[in-house]
Design an enzyme around this catalytic site. Sequence first.
Site, PDB file in Angstrom:
ATOM      1  N   GLY A   1     -34.563 -16.693   3.035  1.00 41.59           N
ATOM      2  CA  GLY A   1     -33.436 -16.138   2.379  1.00 41.59           C
ATOM      3  C   GLY A   1     -33.148 -15.034   3.381  1.00 41.59           C
ATOM      4  O   GLY A   1     -32.594 -13.846   3.001  1.00 41.59           O
ATOM      5  N   ALA A   2     -33.065 -15.183   4.655  1.00 39.11           N
ATOM      6  CA  ALA A   2     -32.849 -14.042   5.537  1.00 39.11           C
ATOM      7  C   ALA A   2     -31.341 -13.608   5.845  1.00 39.11           C
ATOM      8  O   ALA A   2     -31.027 -12.870   6.372  1.00 39.11           O
ATOM      9  CB  ALA A   2     -33.469 -14.495   6.834  1.00 39.11           C
ATOM     10  N   ASN A   3     -30.440 -14.618   5.384  1.00 37.18           N
ATOM     11  CA  ASN A   3     -29.078 -14.547   5.572  1.00 37.18           C
ATOM     12  C   ASN A   3     -28.353 -13.392   4.805  1.00 37.18           C
ATOM     13  O   ASN A   3     -27.160 -12.822   5.073  1.00 37.18           O
ATOM     14  CB  ASN A   3     -28.241 -15.531   5.588  1.00 37.18           C
TER      15      ASN A   3
ATOM     16  N   GLY B   1     -28.695  -9.767   1.687  1.00 38.08           N
ATOM     17  CA  GLY B   1     -29.409  -8.680   1.065  1.00 38.08           C
ATOM     18  C   GLY B   1     -30.770  -8.188   1.686  1.00 38.08           C
ATOM     19  O   GLY B   1     -30.884  -7.854   2.814  1.00 38.08           O
ATOM     20  N   ILE B   2     -31.794  -8.239   0.996  1.00 38.41           N
ATOM     21  CA  ILE B   2     -33.078  -8.094   1.503  1.00 38.41           C
ATOM     22  C   ILE B   2     -33.659  -8.723   2.677  1.00 38.41           C
ATOM     23  O   ILE B   2     -34.093  -7.815   3.530  1.00 38.41           O
ATOM     24  CB  ILE B   2     -34.220  -7.823   0.202  1.00 38.41           C
ATOM     25  N   GLY B   3     -33.506  -9.674   2.681  1.00 38.59           N
ATOM     26  CA  GLY B   3     -33.997 -10.477   3.742  1.00 38.59           C
ATOM     27  C   GLY B   3     -33.296 -10.397   5.038  1.00 38.59           C
ATOM     28  O   GLY B   3     -33.939 -10.323   6.117  1.00 38.59           O
TER      29      GLY B   3
ATOM     30  N   SER C   1     -40.116  -8.908  -8.885  1.00 45.87           N
ATOM     31  CA  SER C   1     -39.049  -7.896  -9.465  1.00 45.87           C
ATOM     32  C   SER C   1     -39.816  -7.128 -10.517  1.00 45.87           C
ATOM     33  O   SER C   1     -40.974  -7.677 -11.092  1.00 45.87           O
ATOM     34  CB  SER C   1     -38.040  -8.816 -10.151  1.00 45.87           C
TER      35      SER C   1
ATOM     36  N   TYR D   1     -35.512 -16.204 -15.349  1.00 49.11           N
ATOM     37  CA  TYR D   1     -35.898 -15.272 -14.028  1.00 49.11           C
ATOM     38  C   TYR D   1     -37.141 -14.527 -14.267  1.00 49.11           C
ATOM     39  O   TYR D   1     -38.058 -14.521 -13.283  1.00 49.11           O
ATOM     40  CB  TYR D   1     -34.585 -14.415 -14.012  1.00 49.11           C
TER      41      TYR D   1
HETATM   42  N1  LIG Z   1     -31.564  -6.940  -5.135  1.00 49.75           N
HETATM   43  C1  LIG Z   1     -32.367  -6.681  -6.255  1.00 49.75           C
HETATM   44  O1  LIG Z   1     -32.156  -5.435  -6.898  1.00 49.75           O
HETATM   45  C2  LIG Z   1     -33.536  -7.106  -6.525  1.00 49.75           C
HETATM   46  C3  LIG Z   1     -34.374  -6.649  -7.474  1.00 49.75           C
HETATM   47  C4  LIG Z   1     -35.837  -7.345  -7.732  1.00 49.75           C
HETATM   48  C5  LIG Z   1     -35.770  -8.389  -7.192  1.00 49.75           C
HETATM   49  N2  LIG Z   1     -35.488  -8.926  -6.176  1.00 49.75           N
HETATM   50  C6  LIG Z   1     -35.741 -10.076  -5.367  1.00 49.75           C
HETATM   51  O2  LIG Z   1     -35.381  -9.980  -3.922  1.00 49.75           O
HETATM   52  C7  LIG Z   1     -35.116 -11.210  -3.474  1.00 49.75           C
HETATM   53  C8  LIG Z   1     -34.074 -11.147  -2.474  1.00 49.75           C
HETATM   54  O3  LIG Z   1     -33.172 -11.081  -3.022  1.00 49.75           O
HETATM   55  P1  LIG Z   1     -31.751 -10.171  -2.923  1.00 49.75           P
HETATM   56  O4  LIG Z   1     -31.532  -9.317  -3.595  1.00 49.75           O
HETATM   57  O5  LIG Z   1     -31.448 -10.030  -1.272  1.00 49.75           O
HETATM   58  O6  LIG Z   1     -30.355 -11.197  -3.217  1.00 49.75           O
HETATM   59  P2  LIG Z   1     -29.462 -12.052  -2.301  1.00 49.75           P
HETATM   60  O7  LIG Z   1     -28.716 -11.118  -1.548  1.00 49.75           O
HETATM   61  O8  LIG Z   1     -28.597 -13.054  -3.287  1.00 49.75           O
HETATM   62  O9  LIG Z   1     -30.371 -12.931  -1.364  1.00 49.75           O
HETATM   63  C9  LIG Z   1     -30.935 -14.242  -1.838  1.00 49.75           C
HETATM   64  C10 LIG Z   1     -31.140 -15.283  -0.593  1.00 49.75           C
HETATM   65  O10 LIG Z   1     -31.979 -16.106  -1.097  1.00 49.75           O
HETATM   66  C11 LIG Z   1     -31.372 -17.308  -0.782  1.00 49.75           C
HETATM   67  N3  LIG Z   1     -31.468 -18.495  -1.450  1.00 49.75           N
HETATM   68  C12 LIG Z   1     -31.029 -18.820  -2.825  1.00 49.75           C
HETATM   69  N4  LIG Z   1     -31.394 -20.050  -3.230  1.00 49.75           N
HETATM   70  C13 LIG Z   1     -32.069 -20.680  -2.115  1.00 49.75           C
HETATM   71  C14 LIG Z   1     -32.712 -21.764  -1.868  1.00 49.75           C
HETATM   72  N5  LIG Z   1     -32.498 -22.931  -2.685  1.00 49.75           N
HETATM   73  N6  LIG Z   1     -33.127 -21.988  -0.788  1.00 49.75           N
HETATM   74  C15 LIG Z   1     -33.457 -21.227   0.187  1.00 49.75           C
HETATM   75  N7  LIG Z   1     -32.790 -19.773   0.108  1.00 49.75           N
HETATM   76  C16 LIG Z   1     -32.161 -19.756  -1.143  1.00 49.75           C
HETATM   77  C17 LIG Z   1     -29.989 -17.159  -0.558  1.00 49.75           C
HETATM   78  O11 LIG Z   1     -29.178 -17.959   0.161  1.00 49.75           O
HETATM   79  P3  LIG Z   1     -27.668 -18.050   0.099  1.00 49.75           P
HETATM   80  O12 LIG Z   1     -26.888 -16.746   0.595  1.00 49.75           O
HETATM   81  O13 LIG Z   1     -27.407 -19.146   0.753  1.00 49.75           O
HETATM   82  O14 LIG Z   1     -27.464 -18.223  -1.219  1.00 49.75           O
HETATM   83  C18 LIG Z   1     -29.884 -15.617   0.114  1.00 49.75           C
HETATM   84  O15 LIG Z   1     -30.280 -15.673   1.394  1.00 49.75           O
HETATM   85  C19 LIG Z   1     -35.169 -12.055  -4.509  1.00 49.75           C
HETATM   86  O16 LIG Z   1     -36.567 -12.961  -4.818  1.00 49.75           O
HETATM   87  C20 LIG Z   1     -34.874 -11.287  -5.682  1.00 49.75           C
HETATM   88  O17 LIG Z   1     -35.447 -12.150  -6.886  1.00 49.75           O
HETATM   89  C21 LIG Z   1     -34.044  -8.212  -5.892  1.00 49.75           C
END
Ligand SMILES: NC(=O)c1ccc[n+]([C@@H]2O[C@H](COP(=O)([O-])OP(=O)(O)OC[C@H]3O[C@@H](n4cnc5c(N)ncnc54)[C@H](OP(=O)(O)O)[C@@H]3O)[C@@H](O)[C@H]2O)c1
Length: 311
Positions: free
Chosen positions: A21-23, A25-27, A151, A176
């Site tokens: 998920g490097a494209n 948010g956090i990744g 999370s 979730y």
């Molecule tokens: N942001 C927060 O406040 C928060 C809080 C607690 C935990 N987290 C955790 O942090 C991690 C990163 O989340 P984020 O906040 O950075 O969200 P994000 O911006 O939505 O990024 C999520 C990433 O996961 C990818 N992904 C989703 N479904 C996938 C699949 N089937 N195969 C491969 N990649 C997939 C997405 O790809 P696409 O762009 O193609 O959809 C995107 O690159 C997650 O595990 C989340 O549960 C985040």
Amino acid sequence: MSEWTVDDVPDLSGKTVIVTGANSGIGFEATKAFTESGAHVVMACRSLDRGNAAMAEIRSDVPASSLSVAKLDLADLDSVHRFADEFAADYGSLHVLCNNAGVMAIPRRETQQGFETQFGVNHLGHFALSARLFPLLRDTPGETRLVSVSSGLHERGRMNFDDLHGERRYDEWDAYAQSKLANLLFAFELDRRLTASGIDDVSSVGAHPGYAATNLQVRGPEETGSTVRLLLSKLGNAIFAQSAANGALPLLYASVESEVESGSYVGPQGLFEMRGYPGVTEPSERARDPKAAARLWDVSEELTDTRFRLA
Ligand SMILES: NC(=O)c1ccc[n+]([C@@H]2O[C@H](COP(=O)([O-])OP(=O)(O)OC[C@H]3O[C@@H](n4cnc5c(N)ncnc54)[C@H](OP(=O)(O)O)[C@@H]3O)[C@@H](O)[C@H]2O)c1
């Protein structure tokens, strides 16, 4: 409280890192920081277009970055196996595996193999990926790490072993929370198995980003078509959330900080652990339950048809 920032990431020259998920948010932010410090990062993305666009964006900021994009759809075990096998064939080493990708509170759907999507993508896909890449992590000289991104919502999670896929009753937040509890049960079970196998140069660490403004919060309401939830999510992100770059700090800290021991859990140290500098924290008691973790491990092997061999 130590004020650990991206400037504290050590020199990572010669290291190879995978970020799922490097494209976004956090990744995305973690990838940028890893490569700014000299690592080669394989950006494992479900969309090559979004992955390539993200790589171009990082390259415009960090021209010397060493990056590649590879297709990984965690909702399809064939894609997981293909990604892992191609990575193993192309790279002789793996220093850090960041199991970061995730989806949150989406309507009930199923992966290619019929798993509920949040459990399937957030946990089972990463379990299969980790099993397949473990020999490389183990055989890479020096200390290597596997980081599982969970999370704060794991605290709400219960492992509903009788209905893991929400076939009888589905609540998108419970699903979730279960998937994020599963991430930590896996991280700590792997740590216990590493110790039991006498493997002391691979660490398994859990991390959570607090509350960071990313696409995560908007995908669910976009899919359900709930304009009220979408508005509230966008407002919450604008008012309460920290930046995605700050949200990436616990993942970075868990991946590279030498003081972080295997079996630790890393998160932000500020207000309600929603923001702030990263440090070691404690998960819920349920996340440390060895019986539930062993059961989840067995179920995950069975569902993914994978043997996770450490030796
Ligand atoms: N942001 C927060 O406040 C928060 C809080 C607690 C935990 N987290 C955790 O942090 C991690 C990163 O989340 P984020 O906040 O950075 O969200 P994000 O911006 O939505 O990024 C999520 C990433 O996961 C990818 N992904 C989703 N479904 C996938 C699949 N089937 N195969 C491969 N990649 C997939 C997405 O790809 P696409 O762009 O193609 O959809 C995107 O690159 C997650 O595990 C989340 O549960 C985040």
